[in-house]
Motif scaffolding. Structure first.
Motif, mmCIF file in Angstrom:
data_model
loop_
_atom_site.group_PDB
_atom_site.id
_atom_site.type_symbol
_atom_site.label_atom_id
_atom_site.label_comp_id
_atom_site.label_asym_id
_atom_site.label_seq_id
_atom_site.Cartn_x
_atom_site.Cartn_y
_atom_site.Cartn_z
ATOM 1 N N TYR A 136 0.836 -1.210 0.000
ATOM 2 C CA TYR A 136 0.000 0.000 0.000
ATOM 3 C C TYR A 136 0.867 1.254 0.000
ATOM 4 N N ARG A 137 0.443 2.249 -0.783
ATOM 5 C CA ARG A 137 1.086 3.568 -0.736
ATOM 6 C C ARG A 137 0.014 4.647 -0.796
ATOM 7 N N GLN A 138 0.225 5.676 -0.008
ATOM 8 C CA GLN A 138 -0.704 6.799 0.044
ATOM 9 C C GLN A 138 -0.406 7.751 -1.113
ATOM 10 N N ASN A 169 -2.717 10.653 -1.740
ATOM 11 C CA ASN A 169 -3.122 11.948 -1.209
ATOM 12 C C ASN A 169 -3.851 11.710 0.108
ATOM 13 N N ARG A 170 -4.480 12.722 0.619
ATOM 14 C CA ARG A 170 -5.051 12.616 1.963
ATOM 15 C C ARG A 170 -6.079 11.493 2.089
ATOM 16 N N ASN A 171 -6.909 11.318 1.078
ATOM 17 C CA ASN A 171 -8.020 10.379 1.189
ATOM 18 C C ASN A 171 -7.933 9.193 0.231
ATOM 19 N N HIS A 172 -6.829 9.045 -0.468
ATOM 20 C CA HIS A 172 -6.737 7.960 -1.440
ATOM 21 C C HIS A 172 -5.375 7.278 -1.381
ATOM 22 N N GLY A 173 -5.380 6.007 -1.721
ATOM 23 C CA GLY A 173 -4.149 5.224 -1.779
ATOM 24 C C GLY A 173 -4.272 4.144 -2.828
ATOM 25 N N VAL A 198 -9.579 6.093 1.651
ATOM 26 C CA VAL A 198 -9.305 5.854 3.061
ATOM 27 C C VAL A 198 -9.773 7.059 3.881
ATOM 28 N N PRO A 250 -4.925 7.097 8.338
ATOM 29 C CA PRO A 250 -3.674 6.452 7.905
ATOM 30 C C PRO A 250 -3.750 4.939 8.098
#
Length: 252
Positions: A154-156, A158-162, A191, A194
């Motif tokens: 998993y990688r983020q 932006n604030r609300n998406h990965g 998401v 975190p």
């Protein structure tokens, strides 16, 4: 501990995953490939369910004459490697997906055995033992081990998406002309917090969700018995329920 996120879409990168032959047992027939994220997800879910049911077929029940008989008639004792060689639709499935049913099926079965034993001891109805996984009853789902970052990474973004990246490789000579052997299936998720360290993901393609099975945090492991934090999710250790799903509840 677990965290559930929304699966918004799935895309492919690299090679098109090889999903078997048109005639499953005839290598001279047309080769099939997943050309979209949706096709790749259906293929992974079908492959995972097939491997799970292979293992489940080796379980036994008591017949009419009180002797143990396989629950599905003829047991399928093939290993992962032999299944890959004999079942073309399993050849390119990532190993950490195809190996996950081994533990999940075992834990699910013996959890049900212990439950029945406990209920019988209390003179209550024990309930039935787990069955084979069904597309109609259980939906499309699969589990992939994270295994320290070997897969389901998993990688983020932006604030609300990965993005969760599932990597795999086609058998040698099975990719389309001009394409590499390796492929990547990218799960785009939404998401709300975190993502903590995790050991596996459970993908529910039917309901478009992904569950991260988090490693226990030091704070939750050291909490005194009988007390719980109001914001901590208390989850059953994956995978224990008899239906193969992992559920969470709020405590406090």
């Amino acid at each position: 501990m677990s965290q559930k996120v929304v699966l918004e879409r799935v895309t492919l990168d690299g090679a098109k995953p090889f999903t078997g032959y048109a005639d499953r047992h005839d290598p001279e027939s047309e080769r099939l490939y997943a050309r979209s994220g949706g096709q790749a997800m259906d293929w992974l879910c079908d492959a995972w369910r097939y491997r799970f049911n292979q293992l489940r077929s080796n379980r036994c029940k008591y017949g009419k004459d009180k002797t143990l008989v396989p629950i599905g008639g003829e047991p399928d004792t093939r290993s992962v490697s032999r299944s890959r060689s004999e079942c073309s639709w399993l050849a390119a499935v990532p190993s950490l997906i195809l190996e996950s049913p081994t533990r999940i099926e075992r834990v699910e079965w013996f959890t049900a055995v212990q439950r029945r034993k406990t209920l019988l001891g209390k003179r209550l109805k024990p309930g039935r033992m787990p069955r084979f996984k069904s597309y109609k009853r259980d939906g499309q789902r699969f589990v992939c081990w994270h295994n320290g970052g070997r897969n389901a990474v998993y990688r983020q973004v932006n604030r609300n998406h990965g993005i969760i990246t599932i990597t795999g490789q086609n058998p040698k000579g099975m990719s389309l002309p001009g394409e590499p052997l390796r492929y990547r299936i990218l799960l785009h998720v939404r998401v709300s917090q975190p993502i903590r360290e995790y050991t596996a993901i459970q993908v529910d393609w039917t309901n478009r969700t992904v569950v991260f099975n988090n490693t226990p945090s030091p704070s939750s492991m050291s909490r005194p018995a009988g007390r719980s934090a109001s914001t901590v999710d208390a989850c059953t250790p994956p995978p224990t329920p008899t239906d193969g799903s992992w559920t969470c509840r709020k405590t406090g």
